[in-house]
Enzyme design. Structure first.
Site, PDB file in Angstrom:
ATOM      1  N   ASP A  98      23.497   9.342  -0.140  1.00 57.17           N
ATOM      2  CA  ASP A  98      22.845   8.194   0.567  1.00 57.17           C
ATOM      3  C   ASP A  98      22.062   8.477   1.960  1.00 57.17           C
ATOM      4  O   ASP A  98      21.952   9.778   2.125  1.00 57.17           O
ATOM      5  CB  ASP A  98      24.325   7.259   1.097  1.00 57.17           C
ATOM      6  CG  ASP A  98      23.979   5.840   0.709  1.00 57.17           C
ATOM      7  OD1 ASP A  98      22.876   5.551   1.091  1.00 57.17           O
ATOM      8  OD2 ASP A  98      25.173   5.070   0.549  1.00 57.17           O
ATOM      9  N   ASP A 148      22.232  -3.274  -2.818  1.00 54.07           N
ATOM     10  CA  ASP A 148      23.365  -3.318  -3.465  1.00 54.07           C
ATOM     11  C   ASP A 148      23.133  -4.517  -4.076  1.00 54.07           C
ATOM     12  O   ASP A 148      23.093  -5.588  -3.876  1.00 54.07           O
ATOM     13  CB  ASP A 148      24.321  -3.250  -2.445  1.00 54.07           C
ATOM     14  CG  ASP A 148      24.551  -1.698  -1.751  1.00 54.07           C
ATOM     15  OD1 ASP A 148      23.715  -1.022  -2.148  1.00 54.07           O
ATOM     16  OD2 ASP A 148      25.291  -1.843  -0.782  1.00 54.07           O
TER      17      ASP A 148
END
Length: 377
Positions: A126, A182
């Site tokens: 990430d 997301d």
């Protein structure tokens, strides 16, 4: 053989469990993968997302939270491997992970070595809390080099969703790269994520895939409304047609038989895992004014002279046939050829289809067909 010759398939803890992930959940998920036939269907990676480490390094090394993972990560990896599966973990290119745990900034080579020692096969990487003065590309190059020199084959899943990631991520060694926000557990999120990548899906190819986030198929950590069974089918089928990674996001220990049947659908998986890894043609997806159409038609070339046709109806309350013009896929009326189609979910057959094809459609539903081109009768 090089890694990720086909889109990776597996499970990730985040969408359901978030910070609650622990050793028991991961081991039970591995057990269920075998019991429910998911391993044999092609899913192979069990991936722990954020919130697994202790809050501080020990002697400069990442260590798991002793309460969540009392036996350590090597124990978990060994258990996953004993089931014929592969083990994945999470870190970040920054000083802290998205949830504030220690990350890999300036520890890339050390962390890659640690992951290799544990038996990690997949790293989701990430980018939250990246130092502003350092370029993203440098940080992803660093971990790419670290993984390639750690002594173990580890799939590199870059997660940053930057608008230009398609342009620079493949040379870093990444095998897949997140390109979207997301996902949430509702049909609007699924639709918007898919449409956002239609003009870029052609940049995805063998060895480095556009990752448009995980599957839902259950309410969980990122639940926001939920979906009907038809909407979950749309989600899974669309990801299969697009040829993107298939990472399950639900608690497979407690999902429904219908969802397990969907996840195990051999024909949809066969389309996703087609050896040629070609992106689909976007036959219809835009309105005349350039806005996204609620009716999406995809046509994809497969190996062995076969094709896949997907018809997706995102309209609200508009249940009616959706017209597919065969001219738009390359079959003109005068070419002497026709399509033979088989619905991959119902088995219904359609023969000698020429000029147009108008399958009946419910709203918020889809139909997917495996096709062959034959001589017209």
């Amino acid at each position: 053989m090089p890694l990720a010759q086909l889109p990776p398939m597996g499970w990730n803890s985040w969408n359901t469990f978030g910070p609650l992930v622990n050793e028991q959940i991961v081991l039970e998920t591995a057990d269920k993968f075998v019991e429910l036939g998911l391993r044999d269907a092609g899913y192979e990676y069990i991936v722990i997302d954020d919130c697994w480490p202790a809050m501080e390094r020990v002697d400069g090394k990442l260590v798991p939270d002793p309460e969540k993972f009392p036996h350590g990560m090597k124990y978990v990896a060994d258990y996953v491997h004993s089931k014929g599966l592969k083990f994945g973990i999470y870190s970040s290119a920054s000083t802290r992970t998205c949830k504030g745990y220690p990350a890999s900034f300036d520890h890339e080579f050390e962390d890659a070595k640690t992951f290799a020692e544990w038996g990690v096969d997949y790293l989701k990487y990430d980018y939250c809390y990246k130092p502003q003065s350092i370029d993203y590309q440098i940080l992803y190059r660093r971990m790419g080099l670290a993984l390639r020199s750690c002594g173990r084959d580890i799939v590199y899943a870059a997660c940053n969703s930057l608008p230009d990631v398609h342009d620079w991520i493949r040379p870093t060694g990444a095998h897949l790269y997140r390109t979207t926000t997301d996902i949430l557990d509702n049909i609007v999120s699924i639709r918007d994520i898919a449409y956002s990548q239609l003009d870029k899906i052609g940049l995805s190819a063998t060895g480095c895939y556009n990752d448009i986030d995980m599957g839902m198929y259950n309410k969980g950590n990122v639940a926001c409304g939920g979906c009907t069974d038809d909407e979950y089918t749309m989600h899974f089928a669309l990801w299969c047609l697009l040829g993107v990674p298939l990472m399950i996001g639900c608690d497979i220990r407690n999902t429904t038989p219908q969802m397990i049947d969907l996840l195990n659908n051999k024909e949809l998986i066969r389309i996703n895992q087609d050896a040629e890894c070609r992106p689909p043609m976007i036959i219809s997806g835009k309105n005349p004014d350039g806005t996204n159409s609620a009716k999406l038609i995809l046509f994809r070339l497969l190996e062995d002279g076969e094709y896949a046709l997907g018809v997706f109806n995102f309209t609200d309350g508009d249940a009616r046939p959706i017209r597919v013009e065969l001219f738009d896929i390359g079959l003109s009326l005068g070419c002497g050829k026709a399509l033979e189609l088989v619905d991959v979910m119902s088995g219904e057959r359609f023969e000698n289809v020429t000029e147009t094809f108008s399958p009946p459609m419910n709203y918020h539903a889809c139909r997917v067909f495996r096709c062959r081109i034959v001589d017209a009768k």
